[in-house]
Write a protein that holds these residues in place. Structure first.
Motif, PDB file in Angstrom:
ATOM      1  N   LEU A 140       0.817  -1.212   0.000  1.00 24.91           N
ATOM      2  CA  LEU A 140       0.000   0.000   0.000  1.00 24.91           C
ATOM      3  C   LEU A 140       0.856   1.269   0.000  1.00 24.91           C
ATOM      4  N   ALA A 141       2.088   1.186   0.486  1.00 23.28           N
ATOM      5  CA  ALA A 141       2.983   2.350   0.449  1.00 23.28           C
ATOM      6  C   ALA A 141       3.289   2.779  -0.981  1.00 23.28           C
ATOM      7  N   LEU A 142       3.135   1.869  -1.935  1.00 20.67           N
ATOM      8  CA  LEU A 142       3.363   2.204  -3.337  1.00 20.67           C
ATOM      9  C   LEU A 142       2.342   3.204  -3.863  1.00 20.67           C
ATOM     10  N   LEU A 143       1.244   3.381  -3.130  1.00 16.70           N
ATOM     11  CA  LEU A 143       0.172   4.283  -3.559  1.00 16.70           C
ATOM     12  C   LEU A 143       0.418   5.721  -3.113  1.00 16.70           C
ATOM     13  N   CYS A 144       1.461   5.967  -2.351  1.00 14.68           N
ATOM     14  CA  CYS A 144       1.784   7.323  -1.902  1.00 14.68           C
ATOM     15  C   CYS A 144       2.170   8.202  -3.106  1.00 14.68           C
ATOM     16  N   ASP A 145       2.060   9.517  -2.924  1.00 17.74           N
ATOM     17  CA  ASP A 145       2.426  10.442  -3.998  1.00 17.74           C
ATOM     18  C   ASP A 145       3.895  10.312  -4.377  1.00 17.74           C
ATOM     19  N   ASP A 146       4.739  10.083  -3.398  1.00 19.54           N
ATOM     20  CA  ASP A 146       6.177   9.962  -3.649  1.00 19.54           C
ATOM     21  C   ASP A 146       6.699   8.716  -2.938  1.00 19.54           C
ATOM     22  N   PRO A 147       6.401   7.517  -3.475  1.00 18.22           N
ATOM     23  CA  PRO A 147       6.803   6.289  -2.785  1.00 18.22           C
ATOM     24  C   PRO A 147       8.311   6.110  -2.785  1.00 18.22           C
ATOM     25  N   GLY A 148       8.804   5.394  -1.781  1.00 19.71           N
ATOM     26  CA  GLY A 148      10.238   5.126  -1.713  1.00 19.71           C
ATOM     27  C   GLY A 148      10.718   4.255  -2.860  1.00 19.71           C
ATOM     28  N   LEU A 149       9.818   3.454  -3.403  1.00 12.61           N
ATOM     29  CA  LEU A 149      10.148   2.566  -4.523  1.00 12.61           C
ATOM     30  C   LEU A 149       9.371   3.020  -5.742  1.00 12.61           C
ATOM     31  N   ASP A 150      10.069   3.436  -6.792  1.00 11.52           N
ATOM     32  CA  ASP A 150       9.432   3.924  -8.018  1.00 11.52           C
ATOM     33  C   ASP A 150       9.386   2.796  -9.049  1.00 11.52           C
ATOM     34  N   LEU A 151       8.178   2.314  -9.329  1.00 12.21           N
ATOM     35  CA  LEU A 151       8.008   1.243 -10.308  1.00 12.21           C
ATOM     36  C   LEU A 151       7.744   1.769 -11.710  1.00 12.21           C
ATOM     37  N   TYR A 152       7.609   3.070 -11.850  1.00 10.21           N
ATOM     38  CA  TYR A 152       7.163   3.648 -13.116  1.00 10.21           C
ATOM     39  C   TYR A 152       8.274   4.336 -13.896  1.00 10.21           C
ATOM     40  N   SER A 153       9.484   4.272 -13.406  1.00  8.75           N
ATOM     41  CA  SER A 153      10.614   4.869 -14.098  1.00  8.75           C
ATOM     42  C   SER A 153      11.234   3.863 -15.064  1.00  8.75           C
ATOM     43  N   ASN A 154      11.649   4.368 -16.227  1.00 10.36           N
ATOM     44  CA  ASN A 154      12.355   3.508 -17.185  1.00 10.36           C
ATOM     45  C   ASN A 154      13.790   3.262 -16.765  1.00 10.36           C
ATOM     46  N   ASN A 155      14.258   4.014 -15.783  1.00 12.84           N
ATOM     47  CA  ASN A 155      15.600   3.816 -15.254  1.00 12.84           C
ATOM     48  C   ASN A 155      15.575   2.685 -14.228  1.00 12.84           C
ATOM     49  N   PHE A 156      16.361   1.662 -14.462  1.00 13.09           N
ATOM     50  CA  PHE A 156      16.432   0.515 -13.548  1.00 13.09           C
ATOM     51  C   PHE A 156      15.063  -0.175 -13.431  1.00 13.09           C
ATOM     52  N   PRO A 157      14.511  -0.653 -14.546  1.00 14.85           N
ATOM     53  CA  PRO A 157      13.167  -1.239 -14.520  1.00 14.85           C
ATOM     54  C   PRO A 157      13.136  -2.592 -13.828  1.00 14.85           C
ATOM     55  N   ILE A 158      11.987  -2.924 -13.228  1.00 17.01           N
ATOM     56  CA  ILE A 158      11.753  -4.245 -12.661  1.00 17.01           C
ATOM     57  C   ILE A 158      10.987  -5.059 -13.692  1.00 17.01           C
ATOM     58  N   MET A 159      11.545  -6.208 -14.062  1.00 20.51           N
ATOM     59  CA  MET A 159      10.974  -7.049 -15.110  1.00 20.51           C
ATOM     60  C   MET A 159      10.319  -8.286 -14.491  1.00 20.51           C
ATOM     61  N   THR A 160       9.344  -8.839 -15.213  1.00 19.26           N
ATOM     62  CA  THR A 160       8.628  -9.995 -14.710  1.00 19.26           C
ATOM     63  C   THR A 160       8.046 -10.797 -15.859  1.00 19.26           C
ATOM     64  N   LEU A 161       7.604 -12.006 -15.554  1.00 16.75           N
ATOM     65  CA  LEU A 161       6.842 -12.800 -16.512  1.00 16.75           C
ATOM     66  C   LEU A 161       5.410 -12.283 -16.474  1.00 16.75           C
ATOM     67  N   SER A 162       5.002 -11.615 -17.526  1.00 12.33           N
ATOM     68  CA  SER A 162       3.700 -10.938 -17.535  1.00 12.33           C
ATOM     69  C   SER A 162       2.710 -11.722 -18.389  1.00 12.33           C
ATOM     70  N   GLU A 163       1.535 -11.964 -17.827  1.00 12.20           N
ATOM     71  CA  GLU A 163       0.481 -12.650 -18.568  1.00 12.20           C
ATOM     72  C   GLU A 163      -0.136 -11.698 -19.589  1.00 12.20           C
ATOM     73  N   GLU A 164      -0.529 -12.275 -20.731  1.00 15.12           N
ATOM     74  CA  GLU A 164      -1.237 -11.481 -21.737  1.00 15.12           C
ATOM     75  C   GLU A 164      -2.712 -11.420 -21.351  1.00 15.12           C
ATOM     76  N   ARG A 165      -3.133 -10.269 -20.876  1.00 16.61           N
ATOM     77  CA  ARG A 165      -4.526 -10.067 -20.482  1.00 16.61           C
ATOM     78  C   ARG A 165      -5.005  -8.755 -21.080  1.00 16.61           C
ATOM     79  N   PRO A 166      -6.320  -8.625 -21.241  1.00 16.33           N
ATOM     80  CA  PRO A 166      -6.838  -7.367 -21.799  1.00 16.33           C
ATOM     81  C   PRO A 166      -6.657  -6.204 -20.833  1.00 16.33           C
TER      82      PRO A 166
END
Length: 424
Positions: free
Chosen positions: A260-286
């Motif tokens: 839930l801390a990811l929902l803060c305006d300025d979270p300590g962990l930025d998942l939306y930056s193209n710098n140092f991206p976090i990658m995963t096995l992503s399902e193809e969903r609509p």
């Protein structure tokens, strides 16, 4: 010249991912802790694997043991992380049996000892040993550079922690040059300082092999045996101070709060930056579908979700369905969970493919009443629902309640009321 020296040294990463994670209760009942979903579409181990790739470390061994199947399926051949390579790449390393017998990994050092052949076959000069169950972004090359500059035999990543939490970590004393002068694993007293080991180690490969081969079967753990022996034996052990974001999500309250801390305006962990991206096995969903009467406030909604009710300050994994009139508040909801019409959910962690019946009220009551069977795990008012569990229609479920995996309507009391702190 110095940059060239770093690049010319072959680094192999060994990820320790065999932990049971019992403090996560039913979330890790049928999966290893590093395989637990996090932040909607990710799994916990994605962060460490992505750190390796973003740091230019492309040879990775993942040491599994407890419930390894979902973790192995997730990692596969490593394609999402660009680790599907003919040289190096990623490899899952479970314990195995040889002639004369062998056993389960008896500790962190024993797990590495049993896989020395992987390190040798990849001609490693340096070995970086990592835990696969922490949430953070870290460029390991900076730590490797510090290791080489110091001429270290071992470098341990450290960060300061509150004194009241030092009993959970290995605590180090250092001199002015950051050389470790004392290492105490999980001290009971608070007089050892507050520099805590993060479970991230850079070893010279030859030193690592010598140290863990000295007494195999006896010296089984880095924190309890190998690091103290090296400090006391005169090896050059240095601390590397890390100042960034790092969280151990090994408890239900930490797991819930970190999501839930990811929902803060300025979270300590930025998942939306193209710098140092976090990658995963992503399902193809609509794409996400939001209905005409839906309301979504300060939430993270993953692909494939359909929201026709209200979602407030919550994280929804792929494929979650929120029916009309349902309210989801302060919740972490995992894949393909169905939430019925008029249901009310407050402060929950819900595992995959659960079904919440119409009109059910889940997570209402007294936060101070801890779970009677797991008082040390469920005490913060969070109710946990296991994978595939069914909550009956119009059920009343309190706080700090634990609903086990695959529970059906017949497992509940006749009136479908579950008081605070109970377990089904």
């Amino acid at each position: 010249m110095f940059f060239y020296k770093i690049k010319s040294m072959k680094t192999v990463a060994m990820l320790l991912a065999g932990g049971e994670g019992s403090r996560l209760t039913v979330l890790s009942e049928q999966r290893a802790k590093p395989a637990v979903p996090f932040a909607g579409k990710f799994r916990i181990i994605d962060f460490t694997i992505s750190n390796c790739v973003n740091s230019g470390v492309y040879t990775v061994g993942v040491l599994t043991q407890y419930r390894p199947h979902s973790l192995a399926d997730h990692i596969g051949i490593g394609k999402p992380w660009n680790l599907d390579r003919s040289r190096g790449g990623i490899r899952v390393l479970p314990p195995f049996q040889e002639r004369g017998g062998q056993h389960w990994y008896a500790g962190t050092a024993d797990a590495i000892y049993q896989n020395l052949s992987f390190i040798k076959n990849n001609n490693a000069d340096l070995v970086i040993i990592l835990s696969g169950d922490h949430i953070y972004k870290m460029d390991y090359q900076a730590m490797i550079q510090a290791h080489i500059e110091k001429g270290a035999d071992l470098t341990v990543a450290v960060m300061p922690v509150p004194l009241e939490e030092t009993h959970r970590f290995g605590i180090m004393s250092i001199d002015a040059d950051y050389r470790v002068t004392e290492f105490t694993e999980k001290p009971k007293e608070r007089d050892k300082g507050n520099l805590a080991s993060m479970g991230i180690y850079v070893f010279n490969a030859d030193i690592l092999e010598r140290r863990i081969s000295a007494a195999p079967g006896e010296k089984t753990d880095f924190g309890k045996h190998i690091i103290p022996d090296m400090v006391n034996g005169g090896d050059k052990v240095y601390a590397y101070r890390y100042e960034g974001y790092w969280v151990d999500v090994g408890t239900i309250d930490s797991y819930w709060a970190t999501n839930l801390a990811l929902l803060c305006d300025d979270p300590g962990l930025d998942l939306y930056s193209n710098n140092f991206p976090i990658m995963t096995l992503s399902e193809e969903r609509p794409a996400v579908k939001v209905g005409p009467q839906a309301k979504v406030i300060n939430s993270m909604i993953s692909n494939g979700c359909i929201v026709r009710g209200t979602v407030i300050h919550s994280v929804l994994s792929p494929g979650v369905y929120v029916s009309p009139g349902a309210v989801v508040k302060d919740c972490v909801i995992m894949n393909d969970t169905w939430i019925g019409p008029g249901a009310y959910l407050d402060k929950l962690v819900v595992d995959k493919r659960a079904m919440i019946g119409a009109g059910a009220v889940v997570g209402m009551g007294d936060c101070s009443i801890v779970n009677e069977k797991a008082p040390d795990k469920l005490f913060a008012g969070i109710t946990v629902i296991g994978k595939g569990a069914i909550i009956p229609e119009r059920a009343k479920i309190g706080r700090n309640v634990l609903i086990g995996m695959d529970r059906s309507e017949s497992d509940y009391p006749e009136d479908c009321v579950v008081a605070d702190g109970k377990t089904i």
